[in-house]
Structure formats: C-alpha cells, structure tokens
Write a protein that holds these residues in place. Structure first.
Motif, short mmCIF file in Angstrom:
data_model
loop_
_atom_site.label_atom_id
_atom_site.label_comp_id
_atom_site.label_asym_id
_atom_site.label_seq_id
_atom_site.Cartn_x
_atom_site.Cartn_y
_atom_site.Cartn_z
N HIS A 1 36.90 47.82 54.24
CA HIS A 1 37.81 46.89 54.91
C HIS A 1 38.62 46.23 53.78
CE1 HIS A 1 35.41 47.37 58.54
NE2 HIS A 1 34.32 47.16 57.80
N THR B 1 44.81 46.99 60.97
CA THR B 1 44.26 46.19 62.07
C THR B 1 44.97 44.85 62.24
OG1 THR B 1 42.55 45.28 60.64
CG2 THR B 1 41.98 47.26 61.88
N SER C 1 43.09 55.98 57.91
CA SER C 1 43.20 54.53 57.68
C SER C 1 43.85 53.91 58.91
CB SER C 1 44.04 54.25 56.43
OG SER C 1 45.36 54.67 56.63
N VAL D 1 33.22 52.69 55.52
CA VAL D 1 34.55 52.09 55.69
C VAL D 1 34.77 51.01 54.63
CG1 VAL D 1 36.08 50.77 57.22
CG2 VAL D 1 34.51 52.46 58.19
N ASP E 1 41.53 49.20 57.62
CA ASP E 1 40.25 49.88 57.44
C ASP E 1 40.52 51.27 56.86
OD1 ASP E 1 38.92 47.76 58.50
OD2 ASP E 1 38.66 48.63 60.49
#
Lengths: 318, 263
Positions: free
Chosen positions: B159, A187, A184, B157, B173
C-alpha cells in the motif's frame, strides 16, 4: 520523416498545464524531424479533453477511453500499442511524477532509449540532440542520440503552452488492455500536510532552505518572519527533516505561492522549488553561493552568510 | 523474503569548479551516498526490523572507490552488498538507463528478490527512470515516487502513497513483487552507529564483472552520448546589495520598507 507521439496529462478531471507545453515541444520536435504530431489522451473525459487539446500544431489526437484516472499499467499498454499503430519515432511525455511512472516502462518494453528531464530539443540533424542538467542544475549537458526512435520526457514550464486553437483530427483508439497485467490500483487521493496555515494566501513569505543547517537555527528565520509580520515557508529538505510541516513546503510537490515578496534564505533554487515560487512578485535571495540558481530568478540578491545577514536584518526591524 | 536496494555513489560539486571536457574536474567533487538511496536503504532496513526473516541486499554499479559508500548502507543495516563494475564501464561518460537496467536485471536474476527499492533519482545525472524501467524488464509491478509504504507481506500488496505535484498524494495498491522508487521524506534515515560501522567492515561486498553476470561489453553500450558539458549562462538581472552584512541588511531593509512590507 519521423512522427512524434506526445502524451497529455490530466488529474481529477482537469488537464494539467504541461499537456499544452508538451504540444509546443512536440510540434518543435516534429518540425525538426519532418513529421506529424500525434497527441494521446488516456482516461477520464477523453472527448472533452480532446476538444481542449485541439491546439495549433497537433495533427491527430488519439483518445483512449480507459478508466477515469491515471493508471500506469493501462498507460504503458495503451501507449505501447498506439506507438506501433501510428508508427511514431519519438514518444514525448511530461517529466512529471506520472510521466516518470510510465515512460521508462514504455521505453523498456519498446526497447527504446530514454532521455529524461529535457530542457531543449533538436531533431533537425541526424538523430536527436537533447539538453539536460546535471549535478543539481550546476551544469548543462548536451546528449546526442543517433536514432530517430526514443522516449523523451520534458521538464515542465520550459516550453510555452500551445494556445491557438487547431484543427486536429480526433480519432478514438481502441487499446487492447490485458487486465491481468494491471497489477496496481489507485484507491484515492490525499491532500498532503494539512495544518492551520495556507502559505499560498500569504503576502510576504520568509522561506528557508538547506542552508539553515540545523533545526535550532530555524528560530533565526522565525524571528525574521515575526519582525516582518510574514509567513514562514520552506524548501523540501526542511520538510523532509520534519523541521516544519508539509503545509509549509513551497515547490512542485508542495504549494505554489505567489506572494508580493518572497525572501529565499539559504535556498539554492532547485528546479522543483522554483516551480512553486517563480510567480512571486518580488524575489529576494540570500545565499553564500553566487552561482546558486535562485539568483537567476531573484530581483534582489545578497551573496553572503545568512547567519550574518539575517540577524542584522532582524535588528533593522526591531 | 529478500529486499534488494539499489544504491549509488554520487558526486557532489563544490560551489566553484571547472569542467574538463565532458566531466567536472575530480578535485571539485565529493562523493556520497545518493540522498534518495539513503531513504531507500532506511525503508529496507525498517522492513527487516518489522518483518521476520528479511534479508536486505544493497546493489551498486560503481568502481572500487564506491565501496566506501556502499559500506554506509551496510553500516545502516543492509546485510550484504553486490558491487558491479567492469573495465568496459571505465570509459563510458554516461551510463544510460538501458545499460543500467541490463546490469541490474542480471543481478535481480541472481538474487531473486521479493521487493526492489530504489531512490527516485540520482543527485548527479538525475534520470529518474532506472527503477521503473527495471521493473518492466524483470516483470515486476512498480510505483514511482513513493513517500509512504505499508507492506502487507501475507497479502502480497504494497500500500503506497505516490507524491504527486501540488501537495497531493495518490494512494495506490501495488501487487508484489514490485520495484518501488523511494522519495525523500518517506522516513528518517538513521546515522550509522559506531557498532554498525564496525560490523559493516566484516560484511560481504561481492564484486561482479560483466562476465560474472553473463553480459558482454555490447550490453552496456549507451545509446546516448554525452557530447558537451558547460555552466549554464546566468540569467540573473538581480540587483545585488553589497558591503558588510549590516550594510547589506540595511539596503534590503530599505527596499522592504519602500515596498511597505515593514516599517
């Protein structure tokens, strides 16, 4: 003799208050269990954090210089290794959003029982006695564990923060992080809500909760807010229903507010809500349930139907 | 792909109730689908509506009575359900996180899902730990307290936004397969339509006991024992306004005027 390994928490360069509360709880637990208190701080400016975390009661601070921000994969790996290294018994973490993002994984990985959202702890007997709440704070329970190994997460603001400076040994821990197991990536961060009103600036808040029942009924509290020249805020369910925008939410995951007067209408006072408004100068609660936890905080209370009281109150000011 | 949604029937307690031993008397309890799980079901159903060939399977740990609750998940769009129960679970006051994980892990092994969605916590025991512990047990990646999900199936993935304290979201992510614990407010759970309720009657709720899952009573022994339950002592030192609603409002208005809040 059982040692305790507690975990500090930081975000965007700042230690969170619960880091100092976990020291107090950890010391209490370590005293009961007759062991040392180890404190871990992972990521960010670990040396700077260690300096500030050096409070009375901490025996050793372990700094783990891995990454800038929280990453649960890194935390889980580092804590699993550190727990073994210091031969700790109890692993103590905040019952925060991030605490709940790594503590259960560490517990499972180490095959330890986990008890979360604890409000009282006692390790002075055989094993651990943990007090927690159930059914939305309507009852408290005592939970016993005949073991001196467990993961425990503590509720924020239940223990006073450790304030006196200490003389803990600071030790850098070189965790062996398996990057392939870091799956993970954080961001960024976003401020939730937005909007044109900052409820944390308001002197008087009229705050509405689940007791309002229907979106149409919000007009009633809007009218009251207008009559009092107050700002309208809300507890989580109102925002979850999209009846009011996120920037109006008071609570742990919303805004922390400290108005002169906080009028809680149809709000039961769940712990997550209380975290955001307990610093209000004067708290007024209107609720039909005399046992609603909001009355424990309130300076003034009305146990009655808001649909009868609020119109009468509006009339008083019109 | 397959989405497994963990759901739980939780008891809501009436305003006035009595405690019997370490339980609340059943006459004071009303059962319903756990609020957080309702959002998890909705998220799963929305994925099935937006992505081709998705099966949504609801799994619950609960006695026969809980079929009523799990039918709500089916009525809202889950394709089928698995209900885990066993006599060995009847007398356990508190099924701890470890025991729940062992049961759900066995279901995951059978179902082999690509994504597991779970409510952040249950409204009754409020442990808030099962999803993340399950992820570790089954070797999935995870994210706790998710209030926004954008699933990229091709890239593998998820998000997500994780709702932190203080009105801040963390943007992350997460590689799939993953376990995501779902926070309220992520979506707007639908009401079950009459058609959905009718259709749910014919959907499968597969009962599984411990032996079906290759487990024994020892596997669900809780290490944590619930030894006492009591009503917290009220700490209220509030001044209560009393009388008719008009009288109460009048007293409150006087107080507010004294504080200079309004004239």
């Amino acid at each position: 003799m059982t040692d305790v390994l507690a975990v500090a928490e930081h975000r965007r360069g700042d230690l969170r208050d619960v880091s100092f509360e976990v020291i107090t709880a950890g010391r209490e637990l370590a005293d009961g269990a007759g062991g040392d208190l180890h404190l871990a701080v992972i990521g960010g400016d670990v040396d700077g954090f260690a300096e500030r975390l050096n409070r009375e009661g901490v025996d050793v601070i372990h700094t783990v210089d891995e990454g800038e921000e929280f990453n649960h994969d890194v935390y889980a790996q580092a804590l699993t290794q550190l727990y073994d290294e210091v031969d700790a018994g109890y692993l103590l973490t905040p019952n925060s959003v991030n605490g709940l993002d790594y503590a259960p994984a560490v517990a499972n990985g180490l095959d330890l029982p986990i008890v979360t959202d604890v409000v009282e702890l006692d390790a002075s007997g055989d094993g651990l006695v943990a007090t927690r709440e159930m059914y939305g704070s309507k009852v408290e329970t005592t939970n016993e564990l005949d073991a001196d190994r467990a993961v425990v997460t503590i509720r924020g603001a239940e223990w006073p923060p450790a304030e006196e400076s200490g003389d803990a040994e600071v030790s850098a821990f070189d965790a062996d992080i398996d990057e392939s197991a870091v799956r993970s990536t954080v961001t960024g961060f976003e401020e939730a809500g937005g909007g044109d009103v900052d409820i944390s600036d308001a002197d008087v808040l009229v705050s509405v909760g689940r007791g309002i029942e229907e979106e149409e009924n919000l007009d009633l509290v809007r009218d009251l807010a207008d009559a009092l020249d107050a700002t309208l805020s809300a507890s989580r369910p109102i925002v979850d229903n999209d009846w009011l925008p996120k920037n109006r939410q008071v609570g742990q995951s919303g805004k922390v507010v400290t108005p002169d007067v906080y009028i809680a209408i149809g709000i039961s006072g769940a712990v997550q809500h209380v975290a955001g408004m307990k610093g209000s100068d004067t708290i007024v609660a209107i609720n039909t349930d005399p046992n609603a936890p909001i009355f424990d905080l309130a300076d003034y209370g009305i146990v009655d139907d808001l649909f009868d009281v609020v119109p009468a109150l509006i009339e008083e000011f019109e | 792909m397959k989405v497994l949604v963990t759901v739980k029937e939780v008891a809501e307690v009436e305003d006035d109730f009595e405690i019997e031993g370490t339980e609340i008397g059943s006459q004071y309890l009303n059962y319903d689908l756990n609020e957080w799980d309702d959002y998890a079901v909705e998220e799963g159903v929305q994925i099935s509506e937006n992505v081709d060939d998705v099966e949504v399977v609801a799994v619950t740990i609960g006695p026969e009575r809980s079929e009523e609750t799990i039918r709500m998940a089916l009525a809202k769009g889950a394709d089928r359900a698995v209900r885990v129960w066993d006599e060995a679970l009847e007398d356990i006051d508190l099924l701890d996180v470890g025991a729940k994980v062992r049961l759900l892990e066995a279901v995951v092994e059978e179902e082999d899902p690509d994504l597991v969605l779970s409510g952040v916590q249950a409204g009754d025991d409020a442990f808030g730990a099962t999803g993340v512990a399950l992820a570790d047990a089954i070797g999935f990646e995870w994210a706790a307290v998710v209030n926004h999900l954008d699933l990229d199936v091709d890239e593998g993935v998820a998000h997500v936004h994780r709702e932190l304290e203080g009105g801040v979201d963390e943007v992350t992510d997460v590689e799939t397969p993953a376990v995501l614990t779902i926070q309220t407010g992520i979506n707007e759970p639908r009401y079950a339509s009459l058609r959905g309720i009718r259709q749910a009657q014919s959907k499968e709720i597969a009962p599984k006991d411990l032996s079906d899952l290759g487990l024994s009573a020892e596997d669900v022994e809780s290490e944590l024992r619930l030894t006492d339950m009591y009503e917290p002592e009220t700490e209220s030192d509030a001044t209560y306004f009393e009388g008719s609603p008009e009288e109460e409002a009048g007293q409150l208005a006087d107080m507010l005027r004294e504080k200079g809040v309004a004239e």
